[in-house]
Design an enzyme around this catalytic site. Structure first.
Site, mmCIF file in Angstrom:
data_model
loop_
_atom_site.group_PDB
_atom_site.id
_atom_site.type_symbol
_atom_site.label_atom_id
_atom_site.label_comp_id
_atom_site.label_asym_id
_atom_site.label_seq_id
_atom_site.Cartn_x
_atom_site.Cartn_y
_atom_site.Cartn_z
ATOM 1 N N GLN A 89 0.810 -1.215 0.000
ATOM 2 C CA GLN A 89 0.000 0.000 0.000
ATOM 3 C C GLN A 89 0.847 1.270 0.000
ATOM 4 O OE1 GLN A 89 -2.574 -0.451 3.414
ATOM 5 N NE2 GLN A 89 -3.533 -2.296 2.604
ATOM 6 N N HIS A 153 -0.826 -0.317 5.534
ATOM 7 C CA HIS A 153 -1.169 0.755 6.466
ATOM 8 C C HIS A 153 -0.113 1.863 6.576
ATOM 9 C CE1 HIS A 153 -3.924 -2.395 8.639
ATOM 10 N NE2 HIS A 153 -4.218 -2.231 7.362
ATOM 11 N N TYR A 257 -8.050 7.011 20.004
ATOM 12 C CA TYR A 257 -9.204 6.496 19.267
ATOM 13 C C TYR A 257 -9.353 4.976 19.388
ATOM 14 C CZ TYR A 257 -9.629 11.224 17.698
ATOM 15 O OH TYR A 257 -9.793 12.586 17.693
ATOM 16 N N TYR A 268 -9.946 -10.508 9.921
ATOM 17 C CA TYR A 268 -10.394 -10.908 8.589
ATOM 18 C C TYR A 268 -10.793 -12.383 8.553
ATOM 19 C CZ TYR A 268 -8.691 -6.400 7.016
ATOM 20 O OH TYR A 268 -8.506 -5.053 6.848
#
Length: 372
Positions: A89, A153, A257, A268
């Site tokens: 990514q 990520h 958070y 997953y």
């Protein structure tokens, strides 16, 4: 017969809302706004970030490391772009202009960089200037460490607030057990800097021993959307959950958070991460998706081109190939609509200088919505 008639009406309505095979010439309609999808920049690979220069031309980052200047219907490849770690990514990610770009000419980009400690790469924030078709005055403002060969990520989005501070996101790089909750480590955070890369002394962990002083929030998973609210000036962001639990959050100084202590998602594989979705001291999301939509790109609708959508929030969906249009009541989501359905994997969505909605689609093009 009556049931068949009702079903026929429903089927006709549904097909009219989702039929988009000919994106350039099919007019679509939501409950409140008709529009047409127009292709603007063709034959792109993975257009990650986009922004507009004052003359109306576009700068487009391609994840593979190319920076494209789209001007007068021509794609010009910019030279002297820093080498990117194009893996998984990672690659050339977001791009944003300084709020005073006309005066200072600064352009900001995030990208996966091989510089620094360890093999592989990690997310960096840089600024530069554009002279002709080449980047100049390149400065690295922040580089996360250590590098890793993990492919997931990296984040990353960039946004300026009304006071000129720059915020950018870095994902937790797949190391959820160590990075997001540890303020001495990079990853799984929102960072805040002055526009020259120096660290504001009022950052929440500036005086904490061994802390990464640029951190503004922590406990994030992989934020790939960030936008400034046009009225309040608050920075909103969204982030990927695992399987379920994508979140919309508002950036708050020093907030945790929760990843991976609390989540609305599961692994997953379907196994449980935690049975807790809330906990004292952890900032709850203002909205979450189950199942995940894989959100990417984020913008508030502004201007007068879409009067029925003004003030609503746009979020791209990689997984389901549409743009989500969210109605807000203050900081509460009250309604969801799908627009630009079946357009493709939406990597970014932004408002252009012309007041139109632009949608960047992986493996395809950049489109815009023309009100009808």
């Amino acid at each position: 017969m009556k049931l068949k008639f009702i079903f026929a009406i429903f089927l006709t309505f549904s097909m009219s809302c989702i039929q988009q095979k000919k994106k350039n010439d099919v007019a679509l309609k939501t409950e409140s706004q008709s529009y047409k999808i127009e292709e603007v920049v063709k034959n792109l690979s993975n257009p990650w970030g986009m922004t507009w220069l004052p003359d109306g031309s576009m700068l487009i980052t391609e994840k593979d490391g190319r920076l494209i200047h789209f001007k007068d219907n021509e794609k010009i490849e910019i030279t002297n772009v820093p080498k990117v770690y194009n893996s998984g990514q990672g690659g050339l990610l977001d791009i944003e202009l300084h709020p005073n770009y006309k005066e200072n000419g600064w352009i900001y980009m995030t990208y996966a960089s091989e510089e620094g400690l360890g093999e592989g790469g990690h997310t960096a924030l840089m600024r530069c200037k554009l002279e002709g078709n080449s980047l100049t005055n390149i400065e690295t403002l922040y580089k996360a460490e250590p590098n890793t060969t993990a492919g997931q990520h990296f984040g990353s989005r960039i946004e300026f607030d009304n006071d000129g501070f720059i915020y950018f996101s870095i994902g937790e790089r797949g190391e959820r057990e160590v990075n997001p909750q540890d303020i001495t480590r990079d990853g799984g955070k929102i960072y805040r800097l002055n526009d020259d890369g120096s660290i504001p002394t009022d950052n929440p962990f500036y005086n904490e021993p061994n802390a990464k002083k640029a951190i503004y929030t922590y406990g994030n998973r992989n934020p790939q959307g960030m936008a400034k609210h046009p009225e309040t000036g608050k920075i909103w962001m969204h982030e990927h959950g695992p399987k379920g639990g994508d979140e919309i959050n508002i950036v708050k100084k020093g907030a945790n958070y929760g990843w991976p202590i609390v989540t609305y998602g599961v692994n997953y594989s379907g196994t449980e991460i935690t049975d807790e979705t809330t906990k004292p001291g952890i900032e709850p999301p203002i909205y979450y998706w189950v199942p995940s939509i894989a959100p990417c790109g984020m913008a508030f609708v502004t201007g007068n081109k879409y009067p029925q959508w003004n003030g609503k929030l746009l979020v791209g969906s990689l997984k389901f190939a549409y743009v989500e249009l969210l109605t807000l009541d203050g900081e509460k989501v009250t309604n969801r609509e799908k627009i630009a359905q079946d357009i493709g994997r939406v990597r970014n969505v932004k408002m252009g200088l012309d007041g139109l909605i632009y949608i960047a689609v992986e493996g395809q093009s950049i489109f815009r919505l023309i009100p009808q």
